[in-house]
Design a protein around this motif. Structure first.
Motif, short mmCIF file in Angstrom:
data_model
loop_
_atom_site.label_atom_id
_atom_site.label_comp_id
_atom_site.label_asym_id
_atom_site.label_seq_id
_atom_site.Cartn_x
_atom_site.Cartn_y
_atom_site.Cartn_z
N MET A 1 0.82 -1.21 0.00
CA MET A 1 0.00 0.00 0.00
C MET A 1 0.86 1.26 0.00
SD MET A 1 -3.27 -0.84 2.47
CE MET A 1 -2.33 -1.22 3.94
N ILE A 2 1.92 1.25 0.79
CA ILE A 2 2.79 2.43 0.90
C ILE A 2 3.49 2.71 -0.42
CG2 ILE A 2 4.82 3.41 2.05
CD1 ILE A 2 4.03 1.72 4.52
N THR A 3 4.05 1.67 -1.03
CA THR A 3 4.77 1.86 -2.30
C THR A 3 3.82 2.21 -3.44
OG1 THR A 3 4.68 -0.55 -2.66
CG2 THR A 3 6.71 0.34 -1.68
N ALA A 4 2.62 1.64 -3.43
CA ALA A 4 1.63 1.95 -4.46
C ALA A 4 1.12 3.38 -4.30
CB ALA A 4 0.46 0.97 -4.39
N SER A 5 0.90 3.80 -3.07
CA SER A 5 0.47 5.18 -2.81
C SER A 5 1.53 6.16 -3.28
CB SER A 5 0.21 5.37 -1.31
OG SER A 5 -0.12 6.70 -1.02
N PHE A 6 2.79 5.85 -3.00
CA PHE A 6 3.89 6.73 -3.40
C PHE A 6 3.98 6.85 -4.91
CE2 PHE A 6 8.37 7.61 -4.38
CZ PHE A 6 8.59 8.74 -3.60
N LEU B 1 4.35 10.32 -7.18
CA LEU B 1 5.03 10.38 -8.48
C LEU B 1 4.03 10.56 -9.63
CD1 LEU B 1 7.74 7.57 -8.07
CD2 LEU B 1 7.89 10.00 -7.50
N LEU B 2 2.74 10.42 -9.31
CA LEU B 2 1.66 10.57 -10.30
C LEU B 2 1.88 9.69 -11.53
CD1 LEU B 2 -0.95 12.26 -10.16
CD2 LEU B 2 0.07 13.84 -11.77
N ILE B 3 2.25 8.46 -11.28
CA ILE B 3 2.45 7.48 -12.35
C ILE B 3 1.26 6.53 -12.37
CG2 ILE B 3 3.87 5.51 -13.07
CD1 ILE B 3 6.31 7.11 -12.18
N ASP B 4 0.79 6.24 -13.56
CA ASP B 4 -0.39 5.41 -13.78
C ASP B 4 -0.32 4.11 -12.96
OD1 ASP B 4 -2.50 3.89 -14.83
OD2 ASP B 4 -2.25 4.75 -16.83
N TRP B 5 -1.36 3.83 -12.22
CA TRP B 5 -1.41 2.65 -11.36
C TRP B 5 -1.24 1.35 -12.15
CZ3 TRP B 5 -5.30 -0.80 -12.43
CH2 TRP B 5 -6.39 -0.31 -13.17
N ARG B 6 -1.61 1.36 -13.43
CA ARG B 6 -1.49 0.14 -14.24
C ARG B 6 -0.03 -0.27 -14.39
NH1 ARG B 6 -5.05 3.64 -16.00
NH2 ARG B 6 -7.21 3.03 -16.40
N LYS B 7 0.86 0.70 -14.52
CA LYS B 7 2.28 0.39 -14.66
C LYS B 7 2.80 -0.26 -13.39
CE LYS B 7 5.05 3.06 -16.95
NZ LYS B 7 5.88 4.19 -17.43
N GLY B 8 2.35 0.24 -12.26
CA GLY B 8 2.76 -0.35 -10.99
C GLY B 8 2.19 -1.75 -10.81
N ALA B 9 0.93 -1.93 -11.19
CA ALA B 9 0.29 -3.24 -11.05
C ALA B 9 0.99 -4.29 -11.92
CB ALA B 9 -1.19 -3.13 -11.44
N GLY C 1 -7.06 -5.22 -7.63
CA GLY C 1 -7.95 -4.64 -6.65
C GLY C 1 -7.22 -3.77 -5.66
N GLY C 2 -6.05 -4.26 -5.21
CA GLY C 2 -5.25 -3.49 -4.26
C GLY C 2 -4.72 -2.20 -4.85
N TRP C 3 -4.31 -2.26 -6.11
CA TRP C 3 -3.78 -1.05 -6.76
C TRP C 3 -4.90 -0.03 -7.00
CZ3 TRP C 3 0.80 1.14 -7.89
CH2 TRP C 3 1.94 0.38 -7.63
N GLN C 4 -6.06 -0.48 -7.43
CA GLN C 4 -7.16 0.45 -7.62
C GLN C 4 -7.62 1.04 -6.29
OE1 GLN C 4 -10.39 -1.28 -9.90
NE2 GLN C 4 -9.31 -0.94 -11.83
N PHE D 1 -13.16 -0.20 -6.28
CA PHE D 1 -14.26 -0.50 -5.38
C PHE D 1 -13.88 -0.16 -3.94
CE2 PHE D 1 -14.87 -3.32 -9.01
CZ PHE D 1 -16.20 -3.06 -9.31
N ASP D 2 -14.77 0.57 -3.28
CA ASP D 2 -14.60 0.90 -1.86
C ASP D 2 -13.19 1.42 -1.57
OD1 ASP D 2 -15.60 1.27 0.64
OD2 ASP D 2 -15.47 -0.83 1.25
N SER D 3 -12.69 2.26 -2.46
CA SER D 3 -11.30 2.72 -2.36
C SER D 3 -11.09 3.69 -1.21
CB SER D 3 -10.88 3.41 -3.66
OG SER D 3 -10.83 2.50 -4.72
#
Length: 476
Positions: free
Chosen positions: A350-355, A360-368, A385-388, A395-397
């Motif tokens: 969660m911490i690394t995905a949030s960062f 860094l405003l990088i598309d979550w798809r690249k991280g996923a 699901g976790g990345w979204q 869902f329920d983000s």
């Protein structure tokens, strides 16, 4: 005499395997088993090389266990689902299969594959029976007042708990040895053409016997105070069972049955077990939403405004994030852990995905996709699901303005820097007092260490993200 075929996919076990158990119900029927590797498909799905190796080693043990039961195991490799489909039909025809048994998958490509096979088998007068085995409850049984799948976790959890509380939790035993012997003409499991990478068998020992042992050990030694300890990165407080669940060495029912040694109310379970059960229900939630909403399989958000977010996609920043050189110790330690072990603590995910998404405003798809390419426990529904959820587009983000501060998270859950020191050895000379922000120590002492300053400012990037996100949500 009828001949049944069990098609193994992400259910590599003989204990509590619904498809295998159902295929073996009639002891007078012959039973065969098959696994078909699809390396080109795996690559398109970003499977990690460590997970490939984990699957291969577990396949070898699965073959041995099936042979002990008198069930011949056939292994083949086809490039992708398109080439798998006609091959499997031909195999069923050649072996005079009466019924093909399988456990369901919920990704869109897998659903289309199974539907195509079922239509073709119908033409051959061959039955095809599928079961909900990788989840605790069928998606058809859990829905809201409008007969639709839940998009909020809490009502979903309550519905699941209510359902389970009124059901006896049963696991299928390993099938008995077949009374009908079949000549052993199975195909040898050769190494995948898909790349494999070594993983720690100490962390993740191979085979379902070890998986069950690991589950038992967790409840005997680790589950105590799990609710208090689970968020601390430096402690071996998590179950480390996710790789076994992801490829089906363990079933969620086996985990559930461990929580309930007897049929008792959920109200009587201690808080530590409830906390762990909650993690299983999140996994279940993502499987159910994946089953109900095909957009998720296409890496799309259910919110139309998500397409209006102007991701920066700075390649240099993305590279720093992947390689653990952001200048934020907890981010860097976590990303290095991922690359080295193929696993990462859930809070660190969660911490690394949030960062990545919000600083860094990088598309979550690249991280996923990158996570999937590295994780030994890669599971599409849980990962996407976790990345979204973290990026506030699913869902329920988490609310979009909630942005995890890596330094505060580090100070709270790795107070003495044990986790950071273990994966960032260049920081070993940094005093504990400064381990969460080494740039302050460098500036104060004017020491030179081979570690970068933070690549972005947390506060300014947080403000910028909130502004951009607000624009996206308000735009038409």
């Amino acid at each position: 005499m009828s001949i049944n075929l069990v098609w193994f996919r992400n259910d590599l076990r003989v204990h509590d395997n619904t498809a295998l158990s159902k295929a073996c119900d009639n002891k007078t029927e012959k039973v065969l088993a098959i696994f078909i590797a699809t390396p080109v498909q795996w690559r398109s799905h970003c499977m990690s090389f460590k997970q490939s190796s984990f699957i291969y080693k577990n396949l070898i043990l699965l073959e041995k266990n099936l042979n002990l039961l008198g069930i011949p195991f056939f292994y083949f490799e086809k490039s992708n689902f398109d080439s798998l489909i006609p091959f499997l039909i031909q195999f069923c025809r050649k072996k005079c299969i009466s019924t093909l048994f399988y456990n369901k998958q919920y990704e869109i490509n897998e659903i289309k594959r199974d539907e195509s096979i079922k239509k073709l088998l119908n033409l051959e007068k061959i039955n095809m029976l599928g079961y909900h085995d990788s989840i605790m409850v069928s998606p058809k049984l859990i829905f809201n007042s409008k007969k639709k799948s839940y998009i909020k976790f809490t009502p979903f959890k309550n519905k699941i708990l209510n359902y389970l509380n009124n059901k006896e939790i049963k696991c299928f035993p390993s099938p008995s040895i077949r009374s009908v012997k079949i000549k052993n003409t199975f195909s040898k499991i050769v190494p995948f053409t898909f790349p494999k990478e070594k993983f720690s068998t100490q962390l993740f020992p191979v085979g379902e016997d070890n998986a069950i042992k690991k589950l038992n050990t967790f409840f005997k030694k680790k589950c105590f105070n799990y609710s208090l300890k689970r968020n601390f990165f430096g402690l071996s407080s998590t179950s480390l069972l996710s790789p076994y669940l992801s490829v089906g060495i363990l079933s969620p029912r086996q985990c559930l049955a461990k929580i309930f040694k007897e049929k008792i109310s959920f109200k009587n379970i201690n808080n530590d077990k409830i906390t762990w059960l909650n993690e299983l229900i999140w996994r279940e939630f993502y499987k159910h939403t994946l089953s109900a909403y095909s957009l998720i399989s296409k890496e799309q958000s259910i919110f139309f405004w998500e397409k209006n977010i102007k991701w920066s996609n700075n390649d240099q920043h993305f590279s720093s994030w992947k390689n653990g050189t952001t200048g934020y110790p907890i981010i860097d330690a976590a990303m290095r852990q991922l690359k080295k072990t193929g696993w990462m603590h859930n809070r660190l995910r969660m911490i690394t995905a949030s960062f990545l998404t919000k600083n860094l405003l990088i598309d979550w798809r690249k991280g996923a996709r990158y996570f999937m390419s590295q994780l030994i426990d890669g599971d599409f529904s849980s990962n996407i699901g976790g990345w979204q959820w973290t990026a506030s587009v699913g869902f329920d983000s988490v609310p979009y303005f909630r942005i995890l501060n890596p330094t505060i998270q580090s100070e709270k859950f790795d107070p003495k820097g044990k986790f950071i020191y273990s994966f960032c050895p260049e920081l070993k000379k940094i005093p504990i007092k400064y381990i969460h922000h080494p740039e302050k120590w460098k500036n104060k002492k004017k020491y030179k260490i081979n570690y970068p300053n933070p690549i972005v400012n947390y506060q300014s990037t947080k403000k910028y993200f909130c502004e951009e996100f607000t624009k996206a949500k308000n735009s038409k």
